[in-house]
Enzyme design. Sequence first.
Site, PDB file in Angstrom:
ATOM      1  CE1 TYR A 142      -3.769   2.410   0.626  1.00 62.11           C
ATOM      2  CE2 TYR A 142      -2.460   3.256   2.454  1.00 62.11           C
ATOM      3  CZ  TYR A 142      -3.542   3.358   1.590  1.00 62.11           C
ATOM      4  OH  TYR A 142      -4.389   4.437   1.707  1.00 62.11           O
ATOM      5  CG  ASP A 237       5.815   3.560   0.953  1.00 60.88           C
ATOM      6  OD1 ASP A 237       6.064   4.074   2.068  1.00 60.88           O
ATOM      7  OD2 ASP A 237       4.669   3.562   0.459  1.00 60.88           O
ATOM      8  CE  LYS A 265       1.234   6.253   9.027  1.00 62.52           C
ATOM      9  NZ  LYS A 265       0.244   6.058   7.990  1.00 62.52           N
TER      10      LYS A 265
HETATM   11  N1  HOZ Z   1      -2.355   0.817   6.706  1.00 64.19           N
HETATM   12  C1  HOZ Z   1      -2.698   2.182   7.000  1.00 64.19           C
HETATM   13  C2  HOZ Z   1      -1.486   2.906   7.440  1.00 64.19           C
HETATM   14  N2  HOZ Z   1      -0.379   2.660   6.634  1.00 64.19           N
HETATM   15  C3  HOZ Z   1      -3.825   2.204   7.962  1.00 64.19           C
HETATM   16  C4  HOZ Z   1      -4.233   3.551   8.424  1.00 64.19           C
HETATM   17  C5  HOZ Z   1      -5.332   4.163   7.640  1.00 64.19           C
HETATM   18  O1  HOZ Z   1      -5.470   3.886   6.462  1.00 64.19           O
HETATM   19  O2  HOZ Z   1      -6.067   4.924   8.247  1.00 64.19           O
END
Ligand code: HOZ
Length: 427
Positions: A142, A237, A265
């Site tokens: 992702y 990433d 973040k």
């Molecule tokens: N997998 C996402 C963070 N890399 C989950 C958080 C989200 O999408 O709110």
Amino acid sequence: MTRSQELFERAVKRIPGGVNSPVRAYGSVGDTPRFIQRADGCYIYDADGNRYIDYIDSWGPMILGHNFPAVRESVKKACENGLSFGCATEIEVEMAEFICERIPHVEMIRMVNSGTEAVMSAVRAARGFTGRNKIIKFAGCYHGHSDAMLVSAGSGVMTSGVPDSAGVPKGCTQDTMTAVYNDLESVKTLFSQAPKEVAAVIVEPVAANMGVVLPEKGFLEGLRSLCDQYGTLLIFDEVITGFRLAFGGAAEYFGIRPDLVTYGKIIGAGMPVGAYGGRKEIMEMVSPVGKVYQAGTLSGNPIAMAAGLTQLRYLYEHPQIYADLAQKGEMLYGGIKKILEEEKTPFTINYIGSLGSLFFTSERVRDYGSAKTSDTDAFAAYFKYMLKNGIHLAPSQFEAMFLSEAHTGEVIHQTLDTVKKYVAGHM
Ligand code: HOZ
């Protein structure tokens, strides 16, 4: 009705699904979200006053634990000077210098506001630099929700069973090629189909959005050499692994030098921040020096920079944190493994450092296909039991668990006892 349920009833009327990011809706575990009021250390507290041991850690940035005093104080202090100027500031320069002077593969860096933005911008820079359009990504990885990345994606899209989002025109994804994680042959095949057209290979060096999936020996090295062979850029990433697996992220941990890297973040210590950086000649393609346009009023926001820089400095000055986290990881994930092995339960647990995932499958989880063999109903039952007993896990089989420096041995043992009770009664 609990306060969280009341809030959720109100929320669904005004916010799609009642949430501002899909995973937190608890849909895949057949529950409704707990609304969080505050967090401190390794604990998070909901609107009904329940306390949980938190293994989400705001999806990674709370590596020092929630509400870390030095970070909180830095934010308070920065607020006294105003919240946003939309102009250049000294602290942005300090942040850029701090990172570039300590991470050898980051020669220049640009701050943005999220991991999604970081990836979108890095891909654009890679395309501008190479003059090529195609990118290779991996199923189950992702990279945020920009159009070109919503192809066989992990995280919430995998959880909701729609890996390719509606609303993304074909034109936006026609240059996105998808390979199989840990399968270099699948990457070679894609390269052979378009040997001079691939601008970048983008990969989560440790996949953590289809659950945690580790790169097998030779996989990342193989990507590096294929990229070199075809004149393609390698983008790591590191939204999840950056400053977490090691200070220099997975690149440092595995000793592979990417051309570009994306962060999220953790750079803001929980404030909305992302960044992309890498080789100078690529980054100099970015506007206003070069012709690759990318901008943002809130990019490098002074409050976010103050929080982030305080955390990064602390991590750098306390390098033993990474050894601590690995030890805690072994205690927690290794402990879960032992419990499940004793019970002869079908499971796989993947972990590295502070990151881990328990999959309800007997298959070895090494890619998207094997992650998908997990029994998500079994995960949902486990999740609900843990929550009821004060353990806050990510509400999806396909997300990671995050440990922080604030998770003590005692708290980890408490978690293991809860796992043991669950296994004894349910498996
Ligand atoms: N997998 C996402 C963070 N890399 C989950 C958080 C989200 O999408 O709110």
